[in-house]
Scaffold this motif. Structure first.
Motif, PDB file in Angstrom:
ATOM      1  N   SER A 220       0.831  -1.209   0.000  1.00 41.24           N
ATOM      2  CA  SER A 220       0.000   0.000   0.000  1.00 41.24           C
ATOM      3  C   SER A 220       0.865   1.259   0.000  1.00 41.24           C
ATOM      4  CB  SER A 220      -0.935  -0.002   1.209  1.00 41.24           C
ATOM      5  OG  SER A 220      -0.183  -0.038   2.412  1.00 41.24           O
ATOM      6  N   VAL A 221       1.967   1.224   0.778  1.00 40.27           N
ATOM      7  CA  VAL A 221       2.865   2.377   0.788  1.00 40.27           C
ATOM      8  C   VAL A 221       3.516   2.563  -0.585  1.00 40.27           C
ATOM      9  CG1 VAL A 221       4.982   3.317   1.812  1.00 40.27           C
ATOM     10  CG2 VAL A 221       3.285   2.178   3.255  1.00 40.27           C
ATOM     11  N   LEU A 222       3.932   1.439  -1.193  1.00 45.62           N
ATOM     12  CA  LEU A 222       4.527   1.525  -2.518  1.00 45.62           C
ATOM     13  C   LEU A 222       3.538   2.047  -3.550  1.00 45.62           C
ATOM     14  CD1 LEU A 222       6.571  -1.807  -2.630  1.00 45.62           C
ATOM     15  CD2 LEU A 222       7.430   0.498  -2.227  1.00 45.62           C
ATOM     16  N   TRP A 223       2.291   1.581  -3.463  1.00 45.70           N
ATOM     17  CA  TRP A 223       1.282   2.043  -4.416  1.00 45.70           C
ATOM     18  C   TRP A 223       0.991   3.528  -4.223  1.00 45.70           C
ATOM     19  CZ3 TRP A 223      -0.603   0.965  -8.866  1.00 45.70           C
ATOM     20  CH2 TRP A 223      -1.809   1.534  -9.282  1.00 45.70           C
ATOM     21  N   THR A 224       0.936   3.981  -2.973  1.00 50.06           N
ATOM     22  CA  THR A 224       0.725   5.405  -2.717  1.00 50.06           C
ATOM     23  C   THR A 224       1.868   6.238  -3.272  1.00 50.06           C
ATOM     24  OG1 THR A 224      -0.492   4.860  -0.698  1.00 50.06           O
ATOM     25  CG2 THR A 224       0.311   7.110  -0.926  1.00 50.06           C
ATOM     26  N   ALA A 225       3.101   5.766  -3.059  1.00 52.20           N
ATOM     27  CA  ALA A 225       4.252   6.488  -3.596  1.00 52.20           C
ATOM     28  C   ALA A 225       4.237   6.505  -5.120  1.00 52.20           C
ATOM     29  CB  ALA A 225       5.544   5.857  -3.086  1.00 52.20           C
TER      30      ALA A 225
END
Length: 218
Positions: free
Chosen positions: A86-91
């Motif tokens: 999720s953090v990677l997708w947000t970034a």
């Protein structure tokens, strides 16, 4: 299966597996990224030699692909290090949004780059040709010999200028928005195209007829 395989290893090796396995995966990702970049660069270089693409055109394409590979490899490495998806997708979406804004902000420059690619591949004219960029077919436009084509401009040596060597730099995108009249290299330019519109409008005044002689009577 991985858990079953670990049971046959000594305890001290099992402790190191938590570091060795991610490290091995990260090494594979980096090696794969380097191989992919080198393979694409080699293919693009061969295509450039075969189709005679200039270095100025292939260099930006190589840079874009290189940064895409670096970004993808970075995201995969971060995932192997335990960063949540999720953090990677947000970034990623954040970077994509910033990239989209930058794309529209630099659209004029990018359109010239894309039109330069079309000029090199389609070949509507070449260096050495004479061209005329027209607004309409009836109105004379910019006329000159093509002396250079780069990623942003097509440079013409103005054929209508009073001073020899005067250059016109026309954005590549503008050329694709106008009609272009072309004379191939070696074809003589019509004399009417070597005169400026002002010179053509001003024509020498016709000589006045001689004044009639006064009548004389004997």
């Amino acid at each position: 299966m991985m858990i079953r395989w670990k049971t046959y290893l000594p305890p001290w090796i099992q402790d190191w597996l938590e570091l060795l396995v991610p490290g091995f995966q990260i090494a594979l990702i980096l090696v794969g990224a380097v191989l992919l970049h080198n393979t694409f660069k080699r293919i693009l270089h061969r295509a450039g030699d075969h189709y005679q693409f200039p270095h100025e055109l292939t260099m930006p394409v190589t840079a874009v692909v290189r940064w895409l590979i670096i970004l993808s490899a970075t995201l995969m490495v971060l995932e192997r290090l335990g960063v949540s998806a999720s953090v990677l997708w947000t970034a990623f979406t954040g970077f994509a949004t910033v990239g989209a804004v930058a794309f529209f902000a630099a659209w004029s420059v990018l359109s010239n780059l894309f039109c330069a690619f079309l000029i090199f591949t389609v070949g509507p004219f070449r260096v050495g040709d004479h061209i005329e960029v027209l607004d309409t077919a009836e109105k004379q436009g910019a006329v000159g010999r093509v002396v250079d084509i780069n990623l942003l401009y097509t440079t013409l040596e103005d054929s209508t200028a009073a001073t020899p060597g005067t250059l016109l730099q026309i954005p590549n995108a503008l050329i694709f928005q106008r009609m272009v009249r072309r004379w191939r290299a070696g074809t003589p330019l019509p004399e009417s195209k070597t005169r400026s519109p002002a010179d053509a409008a001003v024509s020498p005044a016709p000589e006045a007829p001689p004044a009639p002689k006064p009548a004389s009577f004997p």
